[in-house]
Design a protein around this motif. Structure first.
Motif, PDB file in Angstrom:
ATOM      1  N   GLN A   1       1.778   9.234  -5.489  1.00 34.18           N
ATOM      2  CA  GLN A   1       2.186  10.641  -5.209  1.00 34.18           C
ATOM      3  C   GLN A   1       3.092  10.978  -6.335  1.00 34.18           C
ATOM      4  O   GLN A   1       3.221  12.286  -6.713  1.00 34.18           O
ATOM      5  CB  GLN A   1       2.965  10.472  -3.815  1.00 34.18           C
ATOM      6  N   GLN A   2       3.992  10.031  -6.571  1.00 35.42           N
ATOM      7  CA  GLN A   2       4.882  10.527  -7.894  1.00 35.42           C
ATOM      8  C   GLN A   2       4.139  11.001  -9.114  1.00 35.42           C
ATOM      9  O   GLN A   2       4.545  12.022  -9.720  1.00 35.42           O
ATOM     10  CB  GLN A   2       6.058   9.232  -8.262  1.00 35.42           C
ATOM     11  N   ASN A   3       3.175  10.073  -9.574  1.00 38.25           N
ATOM     12  CA  ASN A   3       2.372  10.324 -10.653  1.00 38.25           C
ATOM     13  C   ASN A   3       1.859  11.795 -10.387  1.00 38.25           C
ATOM     14  O   ASN A   3       1.779  12.582 -11.272  1.00 38.25           O
ATOM     15  CB  ASN A   3       1.409   9.399 -10.778  1.00 38.25           C
ATOM     16  N   GLN A   4       1.314  11.849  -9.306  1.00 35.77           N
ATOM     17  CA  GLN A   4       0.527  13.320  -8.984  1.00 35.77           C
ATOM     18  C   GLN A   4       1.646  14.634  -8.914  1.00 35.77           C
ATOM     19  O   GLN A   4       1.171  15.624  -9.725  1.00 35.77           O
ATOM     20  CB  GLN A   4      -0.126  13.404  -7.634  1.00 35.77           C
ATOM     21  N   GLU A   5       2.709  14.239  -8.563  1.00 36.40           N
ATOM     22  CA  GLU A   5       3.834  15.404  -8.698  1.00 36.40           C
ATOM     23  C   GLU A   5       4.323  15.373 -10.325  1.00 36.40           C
ATOM     24  O   GLU A   5       4.463  16.717 -10.599  1.00 36.40           O
ATOM     25  CB  GLU A   5       4.970  14.989  -7.837  1.00 36.40           C
ATOM     26  N   ASN A   6       4.385  14.597 -10.981  1.00 32.54           N
ATOM     27  CA  ASN A   6       4.616  14.608 -12.297  1.00 32.54           C
ATOM     28  C   ASN A   6       3.725  15.332 -13.066  1.00 32.54           C
ATOM     29  O   ASN A   6       3.788  16.381 -13.930  1.00 32.54           O
ATOM     30  CB  ASN A   6       4.830  13.407 -12.924  1.00 32.54           C
ATOM     31  N   LYS A   7       2.139  15.255 -12.557  1.00 28.18           N
ATOM     32  CA  LYS A   7       1.242  15.897 -13.385  1.00 28.18           C
ATOM     33  C   LYS A   7       1.416  17.187 -12.696  1.00 28.18           C
ATOM     34  O   LYS A   7       0.997  18.163 -13.702  1.00 28.18           O
ATOM     35  CB  LYS A   7      -0.200  15.257 -12.963  1.00 28.18           C
ATOM     36  N   ASP A   8       1.605  17.489 -11.731  1.00 31.42           N
ATOM     37  CA  ASP A   8       1.697  19.075 -11.227  1.00 31.42           C
ATOM     38  C   ASP A   8       2.603  19.724 -11.887  1.00 31.42           C
ATOM     39  O   ASP A   8       2.311  20.767 -12.152  1.00 31.42           O
ATOM     40  CB  ASP A   8       1.709  18.926  -9.789  1.00 31.42           C
ATOM     41  N   SER A   9       3.993  18.937 -12.046  1.00 27.69           N
ATOM     42  CA  SER A   9       4.907  19.804 -12.643  1.00 27.69           C
ATOM     43  C   SER A   9       4.587  19.954 -13.970  1.00 27.69           C
ATOM     44  O   SER A   9       4.945  21.077 -14.819  1.00 27.69           O
ATOM     45  CB  SER A   9       6.144  18.739 -12.526  1.00 27.69           C
ATOM     46  N   GLN A  10       3.849  19.100 -14.907  1.00 33.82           N
ATOM     47  CA  GLN A  10       3.353  19.351 -16.293  1.00 33.82           C
ATOM     48  C   GLN A  10       2.597  20.364 -16.309  1.00 33.82           C
ATOM     49  O   GLN A  10       2.491  21.334 -17.167  1.00 33.82           O
ATOM     50  CB  GLN A  10       3.240  17.946 -16.869  1.00 33.82           C
ATOM     51  N   GLN A  11       1.789  20.303 -15.412  1.00 35.31           N
ATOM     52  CA  GLN A  11       0.539  21.653 -15.436  1.00 35.31           C
ATOM     53  C   GLN A  11       1.023  22.806 -15.028  1.00 35.31           C
ATOM     54  O   GLN A  11       0.834  23.794 -15.597  1.00 35.31           O
ATOM     55  CB  GLN A  11      -0.405  21.104 -14.377  1.00 35.31           C
ATOM     56  N   LYS A  12       2.201  22.906 -14.185  1.00 30.65           N
ATOM     57  CA  LYS A  12       2.921  24.115 -14.158  1.00 30.65           C
ATOM     58  C   LYS A  12       3.586  24.699 -15.281  1.00 30.65           C
ATOM     59  O   LYS A  12       3.807  25.806 -15.637  1.00 30.65           O
ATOM     60  CB  LYS A  12       3.833  24.089 -12.781  1.00 30.65           C
ATOM     61  N   ASP A  13       4.299  23.737 -16.125  1.00 30.47           N
ATOM     62  CA  ASP A  13       5.184  24.145 -17.156  1.00 30.47           C
ATOM     63  C   ASP A  13       3.951  24.530 -18.177  1.00 30.47           C
ATOM     64  O   ASP A  13       4.397  25.523 -18.868  1.00 30.47           O
ATOM     65  CB  ASP A  13       5.819  22.718 -17.781  1.00 30.47           C
ATOM     66  N   GLN A  14       2.964  23.940 -18.390  1.00 33.10           N
ATOM     67  CA  GLN A  14       1.862  24.299 -19.303  1.00 33.10           C
ATOM     68  C   GLN A  14       1.228  25.504 -18.846  1.00 33.10           C
ATOM     69  O   GLN A  14       1.137  26.536 -19.652  1.00 33.10           O
ATOM     70  CB  GLN A  14       0.975  23.334 -19.503  1.00 33.10           C
ATOM     71  N   ASP A  15       1.077  26.094 -17.721  1.00 38.91           N
ATOM     72  CA  ASP A  15       0.568  27.134 -17.339  1.00 38.91           C
ATOM     73  C   ASP A  15       1.654  28.458 -17.384  1.00 38.91           C
ATOM     74  O   ASP A  15       1.332  29.499 -17.916  1.00 38.91           O
ATOM     75  CB  ASP A  15       0.150  27.080 -15.892  1.00 38.91           C
TER      76      ASP A  15
ATOM     77  N   LYS B   1       0.807  -1.124   0.100  1.00 33.92           N
ATOM     78  CA  LYS B   1       0.160  -0.041   0.081  1.00 33.92           C
ATOM     79  C   LYS B   1       0.756   1.303   0.148  1.00 33.92           C
ATOM     80  O   LYS B   1       0.540   2.348  -0.699  1.00 33.92           O
ATOM     81  CB  LYS B   1      -0.873  -0.061   1.121  1.00 33.92           C
ATOM     82  N   SER B   2       1.758   0.889   1.062  1.00 27.84           N
ATOM     83  CA  SER B   2       2.804   2.518   0.918  1.00 27.84           C
ATOM     84  C   SER B   2       3.609   2.414  -0.545  1.00 27.84           C
ATOM     85  O   SER B   2       3.659   3.729  -0.915  1.00 27.84           O
ATOM     86  CB  SER B   2       4.010   2.135   1.882  1.00 27.84           C
ATOM     87  N   ASP B   3       4.079   1.265  -1.065  1.00 33.57           N
ATOM     88  CA  ASP B   3       4.529   1.521  -2.810  1.00 33.57           C
ATOM     89  C   ASP B   3       3.384   2.196  -3.534  1.00 33.57           C
ATOM     90  O   ASP B   3       3.841   3.010  -4.499  1.00 33.57           O
ATOM     91  CB  ASP B   3       5.044   0.311  -3.093  1.00 33.57           C
ATOM     92  N   SER B   4       2.429   1.535  -3.219  1.00 38.98           N
ATOM     93  CA  SER B   4       1.074   2.084  -4.411  1.00 38.98           C
ATOM     94  C   SER B   4       0.971   3.738  -4.028  1.00 38.98           C
ATOM     95  O   SER B   4       0.764   4.589  -4.860  1.00 38.98           O
ATOM     96  CB  SER B   4      -0.240   1.513  -4.004  1.00 38.98           C
ATOM     97  N   GLN B   5       0.857   4.236  -2.858  1.00 37.72           N
ATOM     98  CA  GLN B   5       0.872   5.503  -2.508  1.00 37.72           C
ATOM     99  C   GLN B   5       1.957   6.329  -2.906  1.00 37.72           C
ATOM    100  O   GLN B   5       1.631   7.316  -3.446  1.00 37.72           O
ATOM    101  CB  GLN B   5       0.833   5.544  -1.016  1.00 37.72           C
ATOM    102  N   LYS B   6       3.186   5.834  -2.781  1.00 37.24           N
ATOM    103  CA  LYS B   6       4.064   6.567  -3.467  1.00 37.24           C
ATOM    104  C   LYS B   6       4.175   6.696  -4.883  1.00 37.24           C
ATOM    105  O   LYS B   6       4.362   7.741  -5.315  1.00 37.24           O
ATOM    106  CB  LYS B   6       5.393   5.626  -3.035  1.00 37.24           C
TER     107      LYS B   6
END
Length: 295
Positions: free
Chosen positions: A172-186, A164-169
């Motif tokens: 979280q990593q996927n979410q961070e990647n999405k956030d980074s991509q979203q910031k770049d796009q913004d 569960k911890s690995d899945s959460q990590k």
């Protein structure tokens, strides 16, 4: 110990088999004893539907369903009898048989409850007492087995936690990647918008300058077309003396003419009054005084 367990299970089923399924003399009983349990169950079901107040048909239906391995239908029939019947013997048999079905299904806790209910009606029944004790033993053994299973496999919980911890990590990593991509796009969108706004601003400034030039040019053309009235104004302010004298003479002539007109009007009024007076005197028989001369 294994053979003892098998004998005990057989004993439970044999107790159920020892009960007579029928309380009414019908052809369904013949079908039951001939081993035609499905036909017997159909017959008892039809009779139960036609006689819903006689719960004996429902009890027989439960016995036939039990023999034909329709455990859920059999349990439902016996359970209904325990709630509707007022006959102690029928209540005891229905409770006892319901306990046997639940014991066979592995629900030892519920089986113990039905055996206890049967013993309340017949406290001295040895079969019900024995089946109750066996159900309680099975219940306790099942609980202990579940407890031991949890104790023997403690790592399963840790593995589940790690998984569960690995899945959460990963999430979280996927979410961070999405956030980074979203910031770049913004950021790209913001830069593009800033450039577009600057371009629009420059264009607006150029348009404004051209408008100002056009307005200034139009203003200059208008001033060039406007006549110079300064000389005429000066001529009107500085009138020559000869023209001034002419105007004064004209004013005197107008005054004299007005005086003549007023005098003429006054004379006309006097003559008119005189004429009116003469007419009145003639009407009264009077005439003007004569001079005494005949011309």
């Amino acid at each position: 110990m294994q053979s003892m367990f098998i004998i005990l299970c057989s004993f439970i089923f044999l107790v159920c088999d020892n009960f007579s399924p029928c309380y009414a003399e019908t052809s369904g009983e013949d079908l039951y004893y001939r081993g035609s349990y499905l036909d017997a169950e159909s017959y008892f079901r039809e009779m139960d539907n036609n006689n819903p107040k006689d719960v004996r048909w429902r009890y027989n239906r439960g016995c036939a369903a039990y023999k034909s391995d329709q455990m859920d239908a059999s349990l439902s029939a016996f359970n209904s009898v325990t709630k509707r019947s007022k006959d102690p013997e029928l209540l005891f048999r229905a409770s006892y048989n319901a306990g046997n079905i639940l014991f066979k299904k592995g629900d030892f806790a519920s089986a113990a409850q039905f055996y206890t209910q049967a013993l309340k009606i017949k406290p001295d029944d040895e079969d019900a007492r024995y089946n109750l004790s066996l159900a309680l033993v099975k219940k306790k053994a099942a609980q202990q087995k579940d407890k031991d299973s949890k104790c023997d496999n403690p790592q399963n919980g840790d593995q589940n936690k790690d998984s569960k911890s690995d899945s959460q990590k990963d999430d979280q990593q996927n979410q961070e990647n999405k956030d980074s991509q979203q910031k770049d796009q913004d950021k790209k969108d913001k830069d593009s918008k800033s450039k577009e706004d600057a371009k629009k601003k420059d264009q607006n400034s150029k348009d404004k300058q051209e408008d100002d030039k056009s307005q200034q040019s139009a203003k200059n053309e208008k001033q060039e077309e406007k006549p110079d009235m300064s000389k005429e104004l000066k001529a009107a302010q500085a009138m020559p003396d000869d023209k001034k004298e002419q105007q004064e003479q004209t004013s005197e002539q107008k005054a004299q003419q007005m005086a003549v007109l007023k005098a003429q009007a006054l004379l006309d009024n006097i003559q008119e009054d005189r004429s009116i007076q003469m007419q009145q005197m003639k009407a009264e028989g009077k005439e003007d005084a004569r001079s005494g001369k005949h011309w």
